[in-house]
Design an enzyme around this catalytic site. Structure first.
Site, PDB file in Angstrom:
ATOM      1  N   HIS A   1      -4.272  -3.382   5.909  1.00 17.29           N
ATOM      2  CA  HIS A   1      -4.182  -3.634   4.475  1.00 17.29           C
ATOM      3  C   HIS A   1      -5.587  -4.005   3.995  1.00 17.29           C
ATOM      4  O   HIS A   1      -5.917  -5.170   3.786  1.00 17.29           O
ATOM      5  CB  HIS A   1      -3.196  -4.766   4.208  1.00 17.29           C
ATOM      6  CG  HIS A   1      -3.126  -5.169   2.768  1.00 17.29           C
ATOM      7  ND1 HIS A   1      -2.795  -4.291   1.755  1.00 17.29           N
ATOM      8  CD2 HIS A   1      -3.354  -6.363   2.173  1.00 17.29           C
ATOM      9  CE1 HIS A   1      -2.814  -4.927   0.604  1.00 17.29           C
ATOM     10  NE2 HIS A   1      -3.160  -6.187   0.822  1.00 17.29           N
TER      11      HIS A   1
ATOM     12  N   ASP B   1       0.833  -1.201   0.000  1.00 17.55           N
ATOM     13  CA  ASP B   1       0.000   0.000   0.000  1.00 17.55           C
ATOM     14  C   ASP B   1       0.871   1.257   0.000  1.00 17.55           C
ATOM     15  O   ASP B   1       0.552   2.245  -0.673  1.00 17.55           O
ATOM     16  CB  ASP B   1      -0.910  -0.010   1.233  1.00 17.55           C
ATOM     17  CG  ASP B   1      -1.761  -1.257   1.304  1.00 17.55           C
ATOM     18  OD1 ASP B   1      -2.565  -1.466   0.387  1.00 17.55           O
ATOM     19  OD2 ASP B   1      -1.598  -2.035   2.262  1.00 17.55           O
TER      20      ASP B   1
END
Length: 448
Positions: free
Chosen positions: A316, A288
């Site tokens: 996440h 990410d």
């Protein structure tokens, strides 16, 4: 009984045994039937491939060196005739030098793979300046992510060009043959730093003496699935692996959980490994972070290496908060360089939150190559000193955090490292109203 000379391919491939890979990769064995055969048309079925190796070695963790040793083993093979099947025992010895490939499994399994090689990792055989080998255990080792990551590790791209590694690869009953194929490719690649390969389907066997555990194996997320949908299916996997790590891994083992929902799985794993410090468990949010850096660079019209100080807060998942408030581009605040508050607040965040789902719609599967790269980045961030003034994101236990986030969670936060595998949370991070609302109001029920 009858002595049946049979030539079998090196890896025990199913199919036509009359076409071995090459003469160098074959061996000849004699199989003794326990009962006389009433038929002369006997074939060897090379189904699965496992045997327990009896060779011993000192602990690498304590600086021991592996002695040159060739191990013999006994395994079971199924011998079929047109009227019956019988089990027979055979042993084989292979004197070829080089990378040793071993397999660990139950004594009563069948097959012919596991050819042990003479070990050459004693201190005198390694180049000057090389470190003591580390044992890196990888679950899901036959999967698509591992297919990229394992070769990066073996080449020295991850732990360094002076760090020899032992790869201990965990698969499943279904992935056994694929795991053998991975071992073959690693061997054929001739990586100098790769000193040993171990494969198996039992976590306690594979995780023994692990210095690092990369827990990738899990049921993947498919189209239309949220990470919460995976919790029931994957939670038990990480509970089992946590108990195995607690029992057989080194007590300072560093654990990186990739299988989703990775934050919750990391917490489950740590709860089942009480003798390992909770601080040693990480859930992967570096992917990410990389995605956020890419989007900020694109918007600013610069290359991604000009973007720093990017934090992923939380999980996440689609509840994550990519932090543009503290991000910097060419050393200046990203908010000033980009100068588009509406895009940062209303477009940037959803792009990062939904990037994984968007990729699944294109590919029909979860990301693999970029995930492998981000795992390598996450490990390098821990084994390389953090650049002055920068930091990285990783999801770790929130106990003692300076941000007011509830304790007892695995939550992505900004960290720095001295390059010793450990980390510290960054204390002086600006938390404005925008971040405070989005970071601190996430219900615990969504922290998965």
């Amino acid at each position: 009984g009858h002595e049946i000379p049979t030539q079998i391919g090196f890896i025990g491939l199913t199919g036509d045994k009359s076409r071995p890979e090459s003469p160098r990769q074959c061996f000849t064995r004699h199989t003794s039937l326990r009962e006389p055969s009433a038929h002369g048309n006997t074939t060897i079925m090379s189904s699965i491939c496992i045997a327990r190796i009896s060779a011993t070695k000192p602990s690498l963790h304590q600086g021991g060196s592996l002695q040159k040793k060739t191990a013999c083993f006994a395994a079971r093979a199924t011998v079929r005739t047109s009227s019956f099947s019988r089990s027979s025992r055979f042993s084989l010895r292979n004197e070829r030098k080089g990378l040793r490939v071993t397999a660990e499994a139950k004594d009563d399994c069948v097959g012919i793979y596991c050819i042990p090689y003479e070990m050459t990792t004693d201190a005198g055989s390694m180049p000057e300046g090389w470190k003591t080998p580390i044992n890196v255990a990888v679950s899901g080792a036959a999967g698509q992510i591992s297919n990229h990551l394992l070769f990066m590790i073996a080449s020295g791209e991850v732990y360094g060009k002076d760090q020899p590694v032992i790869l201990s690869m965990l698969g499943s009953e279904r992935s056994r043959e694929a795991l053998e194929g991975v071992a073959m490719e690693l061997e054929d690649s001739l990586f100098p730093l790769l000193r040993e390969v171990r494969i198996g389907i039992d976590a306690e066997d594979v995780f023994k003496d692990a210095d690092w555990a990369l827990l990738i194996g899990a049921k993947p997320r498919g189209p239309g699935m949220e990470r919460s949908d995976l919790l029931e299916m994957n939670g038990s996997i990480f509970a089992t692996q946590g108990r195995a790590l607690d029992k057989v891994a080194h007590k300072d083992v560093k654990v990186l959980v990739v299988g989703n929902p990775c934050n919750t799985n990391a917490l489950i794993c740590s709860m089942n490994a009480p003798s390992i410090p909770k601080k040693n468990f990480h859930a992967l949010t570096r992917l990410d972070e990389n995605r956020a850096k890419c989007q900020l660079a694109l918007k600013a019209g610069v290359f991604f290496d000009k973007v720093s100080n990017v934090t992923i807060w939380g999980n996440h998942s689609t509840t994550q908060v990519p932090d543009f408030v503290n991000a910097r581009i060419n050393g200046a605040p990203a908010t000033e360089v980009i100068g588009d508050a509406d895009w940062l607040k209303n477009e940037f965040t959803p792009i990062i939150q939904t990037r994984g789902g968007a990729l699944i719609k294109k590919w029909g599967r979860s990301s693999a190559a970029s995930t492998a790269v981000s795992i390598a980045d996450a490990i390098r961030a821990l084994v390389t000193p953090t650049q002055e003034g920068d930091w990285f994101s990783t999801a770790v236990i929130t106990d003692g955090n300076p941000y007011g986030i509830p304790e007892g969670l695995v939550f992505s936060m900004p960290c720095v490292s001295k390059g010793d595998g450990d980390y510290e949370l960054v204390p002086d991070v600006m938390i404005d109203d925008y971040l405070r609302v989005r970071t601190y109001v996430i219900p615990v029920s969504q922290c998965i």
